[in-house]
Design a protein around this motif. Structure first.
Motif, PDB file in Angstrom:
ATOM      1  N   SER A 331      30.715  39.124  42.809  1.00  0.00           N
ATOM      2  CA  SER A 331      29.575  39.258  43.702  1.00  0.00           C
ATOM      3  C   SER A 331      29.963  38.917  45.143  1.00  0.00           C
ATOM      4  CB  SER A 331      28.441  38.339  43.239  1.00  0.00           C
ATOM      5  OG  SER A 331      27.405  38.307  44.187  1.00  0.00           O
ATOM      6  N   ARG A 332      29.235  39.498  46.101  1.00  0.00           N
ATOM      7  CA  ARG A 332      29.429  39.141  47.501  1.00  0.00           C
ATOM      8  C   ARG A 332      28.691  37.854  47.859  1.00  0.00           C
ATOM      9  NH1 ARG A 332      28.972  44.908  50.828  1.00  0.00           N
ATOM     10  NH2 ARG A 332      30.704  45.964  49.759  1.00  0.00           N
ATOM     11  N   ASN A 333      27.734  37.489  47.031  1.00  0.00           N
ATOM     12  CA  ASN A 333      27.021  36.227  47.247  1.00  0.00           C
ATOM     13  C   ASN A 333      27.974  35.069  46.974  1.00  0.00           C
ATOM     14  OD1 ASN A 333      25.509  33.796  46.262  1.00  0.00           O
ATOM     15  ND2 ASN A 333      23.757  35.054  46.891  1.00  0.00           N
ATOM     16  N   LEU A 364      47.587  36.090  40.115  1.00  0.00           N
ATOM     17  CA  LEU A 364      46.360  35.824  40.870  1.00  0.00           C
ATOM     18  C   LEU A 364      46.587  35.287  42.270  1.00  0.00           C
ATOM     19  CD1 LEU A 364      44.313  34.060  38.026  1.00  0.00           C
ATOM     20  CD2 LEU A 364      44.345  36.498  38.615  1.00  0.00           C
ATOM     21  N   ARG A 365      47.835  35.051  42.668  1.00  0.00           N
ATOM     22  CA  ARG A 365      48.109  34.219  43.833  1.00  0.00           C
ATOM     23  C   ARG A 365      47.547  34.758  45.144  1.00  0.00           C
ATOM     24  NH1 ARG A 365      54.679  35.017  44.517  1.00  0.00           N
ATOM     25  NH2 ARG A 365      54.635  37.138  45.396  1.00  0.00           N
ATOM     26  N   ASP A 366      47.423  36.053  45.312  1.00  0.00           N
ATOM     27  CA  ASP A 366      46.914  36.622  46.561  1.00  0.00           C
ATOM     28  C   ASP A 366      45.514  37.191  46.387  1.00  0.00           C
ATOM     29  OD1 ASP A 366      49.253  36.079  48.049  1.00  0.00           O
ATOM     30  OD2 ASP A 366      50.228  37.845  47.199  1.00  0.00           O
ATOM     31  N   SER A 367      44.758  36.631  45.457  1.00  0.00           N
ATOM     32  CA  SER A 367      43.430  37.144  45.153  1.00  0.00           C
ATOM     33  C   SER A 367      42.391  36.032  45.253  1.00  0.00           C
ATOM     34  CB  SER A 367      43.421  37.727  43.732  1.00  0.00           C
ATOM     35  OG  SER A 367      43.333  36.690  42.773  1.00  0.00           O
ATOM     36  N   PRO A 368      41.100  36.355  45.210  1.00  0.00           N
ATOM     37  CA  PRO A 368      40.058  35.326  45.198  1.00  0.00           C
ATOM     38  C   PRO A 368      40.146  34.392  43.993  1.00  0.00           C
ATOM     39  CG  PRO A 368      39.116  37.469  45.711  1.00  0.00           C
ATOM     40  CD  PRO A 368      40.524  37.709  45.290  1.00  0.00           C
ATOM     41  N   LEU A 369      40.932  34.787  42.976  1.00  0.00           N
ATOM     42  CA  LEU A 369      41.067  33.981  41.764  1.00  0.00           C
ATOM     43  C   LEU A 369      42.268  33.047  41.811  1.00  0.00           C
ATOM     44  CD1 LEU A 369      40.370  36.824  39.162  1.00  0.00           C
ATOM     45  CD2 LEU A 369      38.749  35.133  40.014  1.00  0.00           C
ATOM     46  N   ALA A 370      42.902  32.942  42.972  1.00  0.00           N
ATOM     47  CA  ALA A 370      44.141  32.165  43.073  1.00  0.00           C
ATOM     48  C   ALA A 370      43.959  30.714  42.639  1.00  0.00           C
ATOM     49  CB  ALA A 370      44.680  32.221  44.501  1.00  0.00           C
TER      50      ALA A 370
END
Length: 456
Positions: A331-333, A364-370
């Protein structure tokens, strides 16, 4: 020893861009295929160390040297067929292929010589193939625990999205980005199909699907090779190479049973050899050259250990693909997004338990899930998967175990079948209803087209 001499038409190509012949000097592995500690995870050590010596730099064997050589080449027979179809038109060529699969090559009017040679290979099983051992290996593979199969699935995912060769190929073709539901359905369907009885019988639907996937790989390889040119080839070798096709079959085949064995559910060397033969013949049908196919499980494990530790990566496509998935799912929220990331902790904790924490972090290191939290979920998953194998060990010793084995393994793998049903439902909602494996028919230029094919 003899060396390869490029044909005049190929004189301006990379000097390693040829098909190996017995007796030729072996090519060294590509630069990107150096051993990396990233892949020497605890799960890897636990699975392989009971059987072979596990080293940070794998011990070289004649088969692993040949494996490195074959990173430079594709599938000679199917590559030639794709080139022939490029001359006569892909739609006409596919009709010929389908007719030959259904009725035999003799039923095809005026087939290209390359297609005739392909079916000579397909119609004559190699001397090492044994139908009874293949069927026994199929059943033993199906009988492995759910945890063992998830280990294979997650390890394959790491090879696909983190490993240098496969992440580059899947990223560049954009199948996971632009056509995710179809790619997902094709993958799930193929994996279930190859667990079905009689799957490698010459006229079975599964045999035909294997050959169609083989064609699709050759189409993608030609498009990628032309799009990337010699600079990428010099560093990475051939996309969707002959070596990696064999490496994938070895890991698909051995990981589930090796995981169970490492958790106390023992398998004998003879049974493990049958499992290896089951997937070795699938690799044969997928175009792996005969000299690269392991003749036993120990050879297969040495090959898998070498391939995994030299998988390379992550690549720029790793973060591109993961971020594209995150953009679709998260989500963007900011509050809801944070909750979604927290909710994914148990999922990635399970992946970390079965494939290794370093690989999850690299993915995941360069993602929002890092920064996703892996603990306590990883430890809980380790307990749960051990308990899963323990229950199977107990079941193996209870009365009626043999009858349960026969019922459980008679048809295709039940977990794969359930996965196909789930994936198919999602695919239908996206308008995808079949698996013709023809996505790359437009990647190869027709006789009337101009310019280079698009690998997209």
């Amino acid at each position: 020893m003899p060396t390869a001499t490029p044909s005049p038409a190929a004189a301006d190509r990379h000097p390693f861009d040829y098909y190996h012949r017995p007796g030729m000097r072996l090519r060294p592995g590509p630069e990107a295929a150096a051993a990396s500690p990233l892949w020497l995870t605890r799960p890897h050590h636990e699975m392989f160390s009971p059987w072979i010596r596990v080293n940070a730099v794998p011990r070289r064997t004649p088969l692993t040297r040949l494996f490195d050589d074959h990173r430079w080449q594709g599938d000679e027979l199917m590559d030639a067929v794709v080139a022939a179809f490029g001359r006569i038109g892909m739609s006409r060529g596919r009709r010929m292929l389908d007719q030959a699969l259904d009725q035999g090559i003799d039923a095809v009017a005026d087939p290209p010589a390359e297609l005739v040679e392909l079916f000579r290979h397909l119609d004559e099983p190699p001397e090492w193939f044994d139908a009874r051992s293949w069927e026994r290996g199929r059943r033993l593979w199906i009988d492995s625990s759910l945890s063992g199969k998830l280990t294979m699935l997650f390890s394959d995912a790491m090879g696909t999205f983190v490993g240098a060769e496969v992440s580059s190929a899947t990223g560049q073709t954009r199948r996971f980005l632009a056509d995710f539901r179809r790619r997902e359905l094709e993958t799930a369907t193929w994996f279930h199909d190859v667990t079905r009885p009689g799957g490698v019988d010459r006229h079975s639907p599964v045999f035909k699907s294997i050959v169609r996937v083989r064609l699709m790989h050759a189409q993608a390889r030609l498009a990628l090779r032309r799009a990337w040119g010699d600079e990428h080839f010099a560093r990475h070798g051939n996309p969707i190479s002959n070596a990696m096709t064999m490496g994938a079959a070895v890991t698909f085949g051995l990981m589930p049973v090796l995981f169970d064995h490492s958790r106390g559910r023992r398998i004998s060397p003879a049974d493990l050899d049958d499992v290896m033969l089951y997937w070795a013949y699938i690799a044969h049908l997928m175009g792996v050259t005969d000299e690269l196919v392991p003749r036993g499980a120990v050879e297969g494990m040495q090959l898998a250990h070498h391939m995994i530790l030299t998988a390379g990566g992550p690549t720029p496509w790793t973060s591109i693909t993961v971020n594209a998935v995150c953009k679709r799912l998260l989500s963007r929220n900011p509050v809801l997004r944070r909750l979604q990331i927290e909710a994914l902790g148990p999922v990635f904790g399970l992946v970390s338990a079965l494939a290794g924490e370093p690989l999850v972090r690299a993915l995941l290191r360069d993602s929002p899930l890092a920064e996703v939290r892996l603990q306590p979920w990883q430890s809980l998953a380790e307990v749960a998967t051990r308990f899963n194998v323990l229950l199977r060990r107990i079941g193996d010793r209870l009365p009626g175990a043999r009858n349960r084995f026969e019922r459980r393994t008679k048809d295709g793998d039940v977990w794969q079948r359930r996965a196909v049903a789930s994936v198919a439902a999602r695919a239908r909602r996206a308008g995808v209803t079949g698996t013709p494996y023809d996505h790359h028919d437009t990647s190869v230029p027709s006789p009337t087209s101009s310019g280079e094919p698009s690998p997209a």
